[in-house]
Design a protein around this motif. Structure first.
Motif, mmCIF file in Angstrom:
data_model
loop_
_atom_site.group_PDB
_atom_site.id
_atom_site.type_symbol
_atom_site.label_atom_id
_atom_site.label_comp_id
_atom_site.label_asym_id
_atom_site.label_seq_id
_atom_site.Cartn_x
_atom_site.Cartn_y
_atom_site.Cartn_z
ATOM 1 N N ILE A 1 0.833 -1.202 0.000
ATOM 2 C CA ILE A 1 0.000 0.000 0.000
ATOM 3 C C ILE A 1 0.863 1.245 0.000
ATOM 4 O O ILE A 1 0.582 2.220 -0.698
ATOM 5 C CB ILE A 1 -0.957 -0.017 1.212
ATOM 6 C CG1 ILE A 1 -2.044 -1.076 0.985
ATOM 7 C CG2 ILE A 1 -1.581 1.354 1.430
ATOM 8 C CD1 ILE A 1 -3.089 -1.113 2.062
ATOM 9 N N ASP B 1 2.245 1.550 -3.531
ATOM 10 C CA ASP B 1 1.195 1.913 -4.489
ATOM 11 C C ASP B 1 0.726 3.350 -4.301
ATOM 12 O O ASP B 1 0.451 4.057 -5.268
ATOM 13 C CB ASP B 1 -0.008 0.974 -4.344
ATOM 14 C CG ASP B 1 0.299 -0.427 -4.850
ATOM 15 O OD1 ASP B 1 1.258 -0.576 -5.641
ATOM 16 O OD2 ASP B 1 -0.404 -1.361 -4.442
ATOM 17 N N SER B 2 0.619 3.775 -3.046
ATOM 18 C CA SER B 2 0.064 5.100 -2.800
ATOM 19 C C SER B 2 1.149 6.171 -2.830
ATOM 20 O O SER B 2 0.831 7.364 -2.826
ATOM 21 C CB SER B 2 -0.638 5.124 -1.444
ATOM 22 O OG SER B 2 0.299 4.960 -0.399
ATOM 23 N N LEU C 1 1.910 6.542 6.750
ATOM 24 C CA LEU C 1 0.930 5.464 6.580
ATOM 25 C C LEU C 1 0.598 4.832 7.927
ATOM 26 O O LEU C 1 -0.550 4.498 8.203
ATOM 27 C CB LEU C 1 1.472 4.404 5.611
ATOM 28 C CG LEU C 1 0.509 3.267 5.282
ATOM 29 C CD1 LEU C 1 -0.767 3.793 4.647
ATOM 30 C CD2 LEU C 1 1.163 2.239 4.361
ATOM 31 N N ARG D 1 -0.597 15.471 0.420
ATOM 32 C CA ARG D 1 -1.176 14.524 -0.530
ATOM 33 C C ARG D 1 -2.695 14.534 -0.536
ATOM 34 O O ARG D 1 -3.330 13.635 -1.104
ATOM 35 C CB ARG D 1 -0.675 13.116 -0.217
ATOM 36 C CG ARG D 1 0.806 12.938 -0.518
ATOM 37 C CD ARG D 1 1.331 11.655 0.065
ATOM 38 N NE ARG D 1 2.720 11.428 -0.291
ATOM 39 C CZ ARG D 1 3.763 11.935 0.353
ATOM 40 N NH1 ARG D 1 3.565 12.732 1.385
ATOM 41 N NH2 ARG D 1 4.998 11.664 -0.042
ATOM 42 N N LEU E 1 -4.747 13.901 1.882
ATOM 43 C CA LEU E 1 -5.347 12.806 2.638
ATOM 44 C C LEU E 1 -5.948 13.281 3.960
ATOM 45 O O LEU E 1 -6.785 12.593 4.538
ATOM 46 C CB LEU E 1 -4.290 11.721 2.920
ATOM 47 C CG LEU E 1 -3.664 11.103 1.672
ATOM 48 C CD1 LEU E 1 -2.474 10.227 2.042
ATOM 49 C CD2 LEU E 1 -4.706 10.287 0.902
ATOM 50 N N GLN F 1 -10.547 10.750 0.348
ATOM 51 C CA GLN F 1 -9.451 9.925 -0.146
ATOM 52 C C GLN F 1 -8.627 9.348 1.011
ATOM 53 O O GLN F 1 -8.236 8.179 0.993
ATOM 54 C CB GLN F 1 -8.535 10.822 -1.001
ATOM 55 C CG GLN F 1 -7.862 10.147 -2.147
ATOM 56 C CD GLN F 1 -6.851 11.093 -2.796
ATOM 57 O OE1 GLN F 1 -5.849 11.475 -2.189
ATOM 58 N NE2 GLN F 1 -7.139 11.492 -4.021
ATOM 59 N N LEU G 1 -8.044 5.384 1.994
ATOM 60 C CA LEU G 1 -6.723 4.776 2.123
ATOM 61 C C LEU G 1 -6.516 4.220 3.521
ATOM 62 O O LEU G 1 -6.008 3.111 3.697
ATOM 63 C CB LEU G 1 -5.643 5.828 1.802
ATOM 64 C CG LEU G 1 -4.206 5.304 1.805
ATOM 65 C CD1 LEU G 1 -4.041 4.147 0.841
ATOM 66 C CD2 LEU G 1 -3.228 6.423 1.471
ATOM 67 N N ARG H 1 -8.401 0.935 3.878
ATOM 68 C CA ARG H 1 -7.703 -0.166 3.195
ATOM 69 C C ARG H 1 -6.473 -0.596 3.976
ATOM 70 O O ARG H 1 -6.197 -1.790 4.126
ATOM 71 C CB ARG H 1 -7.298 0.261 1.789
ATOM 72 C CG ARG H 1 -8.447 0.275 0.798
ATOM 73 C CD ARG H 1 -7.939 0.253 -0.621
ATOM 74 N NE ARG H 1 -7.184 1.454 -0.957
ATOM 75 C CZ ARG H 1 -7.731 2.573 -1.427
ATOM 76 N NH1 ARG H 1 -9.033 2.633 -1.625
ATOM 77 N NH2 ARG H 1 -6.984 3.617 -1.707
ATOM 78 N N MET I 1 -7.852 2.674 -8.376
ATOM 79 C CA MET I 1 -7.731 2.087 -7.039
ATOM 80 C C MET I 1 -6.834 0.863 -7.076
ATOM 81 O O MET I 1 -6.820 0.130 -8.042
ATOM 82 C CB MET I 1 -9.119 1.682 -6.527
ATOM 83 C CG MET I 1 -9.991 2.880 -6.172
ATOM 84 S SD MET I 1 -9.180 4.019 -5.046
ATOM 85 C CE MET I 1 -10.240 5.448 -5.266
ATOM 86 N N CYS J 1 -6.679 -1.491 -4.538
ATOM 87 C CA CYS J 1 -7.013 -2.503 -3.540
ATOM 88 C C CYS J 1 -8.466 -2.886 -3.745
ATOM 89 O O CYS J 1 -9.334 -2.031 -3.828
ATOM 90 C CB CYS J 1 -6.807 -1.950 -2.128
ATOM 91 S SG CYS J 1 -7.179 -3.138 -0.841
#
Lengths: 151, 151
Positions: free
Chosen positions: A41, A44-45, A52, A90, A92, A112, A116, A119, B1, B3
């Motif tokens: 993750i 990917d992010s 995170l 970002r 978030l 968003q 995230l 997930r 996305m 995930c």
DNA sequence: TATTGTTATACTCTATAACTATA
DNA sequence: TATAGTTATAGAGTATAACAATA
């Protein structure tokens, strides 16, 4: 000398049954599988691991103060500033004024950021695939034994 | 996305028995007690944690190449240079030429380095005190269940 | 040409101290 | 005076790329 453990104690300690269990517990909790999902993750992010991890301890639906996040992460207040900066940059999360105490800021996840975080929390909580090797009964036994090791 | 985990899966996952066991395993392996001994050795010896971790994976009696240490730590070769520099600066280890391949250097612990490594390895392997709460039989059961989770 | 280790460099993680604004 | 958060700074941990020596 700062350690009084007698020589030649290493082998005895390693063979002691609780040392063996301890070794196994650490081996299992360090399974490559273990952190793979969260690392993925992060990759990917494009979000570094530290912010995170902040998302992992942030409640999804209830805003939290900077200070409370520091407490949850067990880190310094000043560091939280840079973590939230990273989230904010970002898109978030954002900062809002506390309604009654104007010294305080609350961290609010954006849509968003919430997605995230959710997930990441799911991925983090999921047990690695090896757990499929145990039966329901074995899982219960394991759970009860492990529970005795916690306060 | 990136995930595809479906929404509202979080709660189910967290309640699944293997997720609960997974949570407990991580909780136990992160007891403050767990790393306290090694951290204390780091503080007492003035050696930062990273080179101390190198001592944890260095065999006490058999020299090892730089490359092999990198493999054991799962880190880059260039980083091993700085770790061994740190050990060397404190008189805990030295570099020697490999007898047959002159590209290779072997890390040799000094007497002091060997002593510290041994103490650190013993402290690291020792199970936290909470393990006293389990009977001999429970430890055996726990060991056998955990062993099933490893390859 | 491939491999071992080193150097230079840079990024992430994290803390401490000094500061501002508010209480 | 005490508390919340920020800024400046520094140190630990680690990787990447370019390089030298050797194979």
């Amino acid at each position: 000398m700062f350690c009084t453990v007698p020589r030649n104690h290493a082998v005895r300690t390693a063979q002691a049954p609780e040392a063996e269990v301890w070794r196994l517990i650490r081996a299992v909790s360090h399974t490559p599988d273990a952190m793979a999902a969260c690392h993925q993750i992060a990759v990917d992010s494009g979000l570094p691991l530290a912010p995170l991890r902040a998302l992992l301890v942030l409640p999804l639906d209830e805003p939290v103060t900077m200070r409370e996040l520091a407490r949850r992460l067990g880190c310094d207040n000043s560091y939280v500033t840079s973590l939230v900066d990273a989230l904010e940059k970002r898109g978030l999360a954002g900062r809002e004024q506390h309604p009654t105490d104007r010294r305080v800021k609350v961290i609010v996840l954006t849509g968003q950021g919430r997605d995230l975080a959710e997930r990441a929390q799911i991925a983090d909580a999921a047990a690695p695939a090896v757990f499929d090797r145990l039966t329901e009964q074995e899982l219960v036994t394991l759970r009860d034994l492990l529970a005795k090791l916690l306060p």
